[in-house]
Write a protein that holds these residues in place. Sequence first.
Motif, PDB file in Angstrom:
ATOM      1  N   ARG A 233     -26.102  14.490   0.452  1.00  0.00           N
ATOM      2  CA  ARG A 233     -25.346  15.627   0.999  1.00  0.00           C
ATOM      3  C   ARG A 233     -25.232  16.759  -0.024  1.00  0.00           C
ATOM      4  NH1 ARG A 233     -20.537  17.586   0.250  1.00  0.00           N
ATOM      5  NH2 ARG A 233     -19.796  15.799  -0.965  1.00  0.00           N
ATOM      6  N   ILE A 234     -24.881  16.412  -1.258  1.00  0.00           N
ATOM      7  CA  ILE A 234     -24.651  17.441  -2.277  1.00  0.00           C
ATOM      8  C   ILE A 234     -25.963  18.118  -2.670  1.00  0.00           C
ATOM      9  CG2 ILE A 234     -23.749  17.864  -4.601  1.00  0.00           C
ATOM     10  CD1 ILE A 234     -21.950  15.334  -4.125  1.00  0.00           C
ATOM     11  N   ARG A 235     -27.061  17.370  -2.665  1.00  0.00           N
ATOM     12  CA  ARG A 235     -28.362  17.981  -2.973  1.00  0.00           C
ATOM     13  C   ARG A 235     -28.671  19.129  -2.012  1.00  0.00           C
ATOM     14  NH1 ARG A 235     -32.444  15.242  -6.204  1.00  0.00           N
ATOM     15  NH2 ARG A 235     -33.976  16.398  -4.962  1.00  0.00           N
TER      16      ARG A 235
ATOM     17  N   GLU B 185     -35.603  19.575  -8.771  1.00  0.00           N
ATOM     18  CA  GLU B 185     -35.736  18.950 -10.084  1.00  0.00           C
ATOM     19  C   GLU B 185     -36.148  19.975 -11.135  1.00  0.00           C
ATOM     20  OE1 GLU B 185     -36.776  17.496  -7.276  1.00  0.00           O
ATOM     21  OE2 GLU B 185     -35.266  15.905  -7.300  1.00  0.00           O
ATOM     22  N   GLU B 186     -36.990  20.910 -10.763  1.00  0.00           N
ATOM     23  CA  GLU B 186     -37.394  21.980 -11.683  1.00  0.00           C
ATOM     24  C   GLU B 186     -36.211  22.897 -11.983  1.00  0.00           C
ATOM     25  OE1 GLU B 186     -42.142  22.571 -10.677  1.00  0.00           O
ATOM     26  OE2 GLU B 186     -40.642  23.368  -9.272  1.00  0.00           O
TER      27      GLU B 186
ATOM     28  N   LEU C 103     -20.980  21.817  -8.244  1.00  0.00           N
ATOM     29  CA  LEU C 103     -21.732  20.822  -7.488  1.00  0.00           C
ATOM     30  C   LEU C 103     -22.382  19.812  -8.429  1.00  0.00           C
ATOM     31  CD1 LEU C 103     -23.432  23.063  -4.779  1.00  0.00           C
ATOM     32  CD2 LEU C 103     -21.575  21.414  -4.435  1.00  0.00           C
ATOM     33  N   GLY C 104     -22.791  20.305  -9.611  1.00  0.00           N
ATOM     34  CA  GLY C 104     -23.337  19.383 -10.604  1.00  0.00           C
ATOM     35  C   GLY C 104     -22.310  18.351 -11.020  1.00  0.00           C
TER      36      GLY C 104
ATOM     37  N   LYS D  27     -32.867  12.793 -12.345  1.00  0.00           N
ATOM     38  CA  LYS D  27     -33.516  13.275 -11.127  1.00  0.00           C
ATOM     39  C   LYS D  27     -32.532  13.946 -10.186  1.00  0.00           C
ATOM     40  CE  LYS D  27     -36.392  11.703  -7.245  1.00  0.00           C
ATOM     41  NZ  LYS D  27     -37.053  10.537  -6.596  1.00  0.00           N
ATOM     42  N   ASN D  28     -31.260  13.571 -10.259  1.00  0.00           N
ATOM     43  CA  ASN D  28     -30.276  14.044  -9.284  1.00  0.00           C
ATOM     44  C   ASN D  28     -29.140  14.855  -9.877  1.00  0.00           C
ATOM     45  OD1 ASN D  28     -31.063  12.756  -6.565  1.00  0.00           O
ATOM     46  ND2 ASN D  28     -31.227  11.047  -7.991  1.00  0.00           N
ATOM     47  N   SER D  29     -29.294  15.318 -11.112  1.00  0.00           N
ATOM     48  CA  SER D  29     -28.210  16.072 -11.735  1.00  0.00           C
ATOM     49  C   SER D  29     -28.755  17.035 -12.780  1.00  0.00           C
ATOM     50  CB  SER D  29     -27.213  15.105 -12.393  1.00  0.00           C
ATOM     51  OG  SER D  29     -26.328  15.801 -13.238  1.00  0.00           O
TER      52      SER D  29
END
Length: 617
Positions: free
Chosen positions: A320-322, A339-340, A501-502, A533-535
């Motif tokens: 959801r947050i992504r 990711e970039e 969000l991070g 990968k997610n932060s």
Amino acid sequence: MRRYLLGAVALLALGACGPTPAERAAVEQAERAAAVATESQKLNAYLDAEYEEELAMSPEELTSQGRREAYDRLDDRSEEGLKRRLDWRRESVAGMKSDFSYDLLDEEARTSYDMWALELDREERADAFRRQRYLFARGGGHTSIPNFLINFHRVETRSDMDAYIARVRLIDDALDQLLERAKAAAADGVRQPRFAYDQAIGEVKRLMSGAPFSAGADSALLADGKTKIAGLLKAGLVTGEEADALTQDLTSTMKDEMKPAYDRVSAWLTADRANTSPDAKGVGSLPDGAAYYDAMLKQMTTTEMTADEIHELGLQEVARIRKEMEAIKNAVGFKGDLEEFFTFMRTDRRFYFPNTDEGREEYLALARTYLDGMNKKLPEYFGILPKAPLEVRRVEAFREEPGGAQHYFAGAPDGSRPGVFYAHLSDMNAMSIYQLESIAFHEGNPGHHMQISIAQEREGLPKFRTQYGYTAYSEGWGLYSEALAKEMGFYTDPYSDFGRLGGEIWRACRLVLDTGIHSKGWSEEQAVEYFMKNSPVPEGAVRSEVRRYISTPGQATAYKIGMIRIQQLRDQAKTALGDAFDYRAFHDVVLGGGSLPLPVLTARIERWIESRKAATP
């Protein structure tokens, strides 16, 4: 016959003058209200007296609350001491249950009753796994005791300094107690990860560096002691000769009694390190590890959620947050995938202050600026505001670690010591500017400082409820505060909003990582890879965080679970009350009861909603 008729008339008259059913009900209601008030007051008095007994068993907690009883003593850290406290708790709860009628307590008193009984359940659970804890890992006694003396032991009189030195003299006993427990745990097959051995050995080395142990600047504790002695001298409370004698006493105590104890700890850690694996594993690999982890999840979340349920919730929240992060990435015009964009945020120098003392001061100054802006906005969303002051400081060098999590130390209930928001600033490349706004709100206002200060300043509750803390509530509130600040009009810079969000996806990742490490057998590198990968969190901070999760099982899951529950309760109140919903009233009832287990908080808010509905025309 005439006498009989007169008597009958009299009886009828008496019956006519007697109380009606409604009047009898009113009398009974008043009598019950009086009985409830009396029983509730008696319970409060009982719990206050019991809490004083509990405090007497913890000289350090007394000091933390600004009190000077047992000012020359440290806590008993032995297994025997833990057992004595558990036995006391059993007797206290048994006494409460035998002496008080739950049905005759008001709502607040029932909450106190439930919480006091719940503490026994929590202590029983902790006792069952008392040898599973990593005693010389992050925040262990080897660093927490010096930190306690430096930051909590105030010196305003000669006797205060005598007590300070007496406590330094007792550090060897405290460390030996911890060492004995660590050895017993190791014999049971429980050892902290190898990296925690290395970290503890390094911390001991830093603590034992400098005077009076070696050449160079004064060590942290000696420097603090000298500063406090100099304060007495400046105030005219000791003579120059007395100041010199105090300094010599402190110096010899540190060299002759404190250092040998640290040497024993370091020697054992160094020797036992060979018995550890280079690969850090979760507690699921320990004897009774699965049961221990389940117990820690219950302790930390105050829910019955399983590891699998928490893991799945984390995956859903990350997804959801992504999506929200993608929207900001697109809004700022970045060309590339998420990711970039994370890599860009980690590496672009605009998002970091220089790795210099000037850069560190800029970081602290910006945190203060954010908090100043928040403080002006608070009255619009909160009726109850904290009285205690808040300071922003850098972590002391002996316990500072690159990328370490920023944190809060509560002030004293009497206002004699401010609350402190601490930042690890040894590596500025791990401390991003874009996340500072949300972190300041989490650690300061309206986060930890507001929540804890309001609890400590609350009147009319048993004292223990102003001091106890539940991780899911307190950390859930801190994370809730980060999101609330968005509704309050903050994060006007899109990168700062991305930092918010991070911070949220960081806590969502924790649900996945903590359960992955301790329940599903994830490796340290597997956890780091998922996190990266997610932060957008810098790699140094990521690695520090993952090791924190490995060392403190379950704790990291509490943040997001607590936040979600508070948000659900707020949304429930909004739906039920409609236009009558008021943020100030809602926040005051959330904060006004002190730190609460989530089920207790839920019942409290639902009763408040019903009372507001009944009072709304």
